[in-house]
Scaffold this motif. Structure first.
Motif, PDB file in Angstrom:
ATOM      1  N   LEU A   6       0.834  -1.206   0.000  1.00  0.00           N
ATOM      2  CA  LEU A   6       0.000   0.000   0.000  1.00  0.00           C
ATOM      3  C   LEU A   6       0.869   1.258   0.000  1.00  0.00           C
ATOM      4  CD1 LEU A   6      -2.847   1.139   0.041  1.00  0.00           C
ATOM      5  CD2 LEU A   6      -2.776   1.023   2.536  1.00  0.00           C
ATOM      6  N   ASP A   7       1.987   1.228   0.762  1.00  0.00           N
ATOM      7  CA  ASP A   7       2.914   2.362   0.763  1.00  0.00           C
ATOM      8  C   ASP A   7       3.442   2.640  -0.642  1.00  0.00           C
ATOM      9  OD1 ASP A   7       2.718   2.682   3.532  1.00  0.00           O
ATOM     10  OD2 ASP A   7       4.432   1.361   3.906  1.00  0.00           O
ATOM     11  N   ILE A   8       3.795   1.580  -1.332  1.00  0.00           N
ATOM     12  CA  ILE A   8       4.321   1.733  -2.694  1.00  0.00           C
ATOM     13  C   ILE A   8       3.238   2.282  -3.612  1.00  0.00           C
ATOM     14  CG2 ILE A   8       5.256   0.504  -4.690  1.00  0.00           C
ATOM     15  CD1 ILE A   8       6.520  -1.448  -2.603  1.00  0.00           C
ATOM     16  N   GLN A   9       2.047   1.726  -3.485  1.00  0.00           N
ATOM     17  CA  GLN A   9       0.936   2.147  -4.336  1.00  0.00           C
ATOM     18  C   GLN A   9       0.595   3.619  -4.113  1.00  0.00           C
ATOM     19  OE1 GLN A   9      -2.736   0.125  -3.547  1.00  0.00           O
ATOM     20  NE2 GLN A   9      -3.548   0.568  -5.578  1.00  0.00           N
ATOM     21  N   GLN A  10       0.656   4.081  -2.874  1.00  0.00           N
ATOM     22  CA  GLN A  10       0.234   5.435  -2.558  1.00  0.00           C
ATOM     23  C   GLN A  10       1.365   6.464  -2.616  1.00  0.00           C
ATOM     24  OE1 GLN A  10      -1.649   4.994   1.268  1.00  0.00           O
ATOM     25  NE2 GLN A  10      -3.599   4.407   0.357  1.00  0.00           N
ATOM     26  N   LYS A  11       2.583   6.025  -2.845  1.00  0.00           N
ATOM     27  CA  LYS A  11       3.704   6.958  -2.856  1.00  0.00           C
ATOM     28  C   LYS A  11       3.584   7.928  -4.031  1.00  0.00           C
ATOM     29  CE  LYS A  11       7.689   8.700  -1.780  1.00  0.00           C
ATOM     30  NZ  LYS A  11       7.808   9.610  -0.668  1.00  0.00           N
ATOM     31  N   THR A  12       3.740   9.199  -3.734  1.00  0.00           N
ATOM     32  CA  THR A  12       3.762  10.216  -4.781  1.00  0.00           C
ATOM     33  C   THR A  12       5.053  11.002  -4.647  1.00  0.00           C
ATOM     34  OG1 THR A  12       2.617  11.821  -3.377  1.00  0.00           O
ATOM     35  CG2 THR A  12       1.245  10.461  -4.843  1.00  0.00           C
TER      36      THR A  12
END
Length: 64
Positions: A6-12
């Motif tokens: 989820l961290d990877i998916q949400q990283k901007t």
């Protein structure tokens, strides 16, 4: 710091005049690399433990 999918998916990454901040992208990729190395080491360790357990089971069955 453990990274979740989820961290990877949400990283901007903030953008600059010509795109992403390359220092921030590089730092994030370094963290991912470290996490991947930890996961690969743990996976290898688990495979070795499984193989040892399977060998021991085989020895016990041969004793029967």
């Amino acid at each position: 710091m453990r990274i979740t999918p989820l961290d990877i998916q949400q990283k901007t990454f903030p953008t600059r005049f010509r795109g992403f901040d390359m220092d921030e992208v590089g730092a994030f990729l370094e963290v991912l690399r470290e996490e991947m190395e930890d996961i690969l080491r743990e996976n290898a360790s688990q495979k070795e433990a499984t193989q040892r357990a399977e060998n021991q089971i085989k020895e016990f069955r041969d004793m029967e």
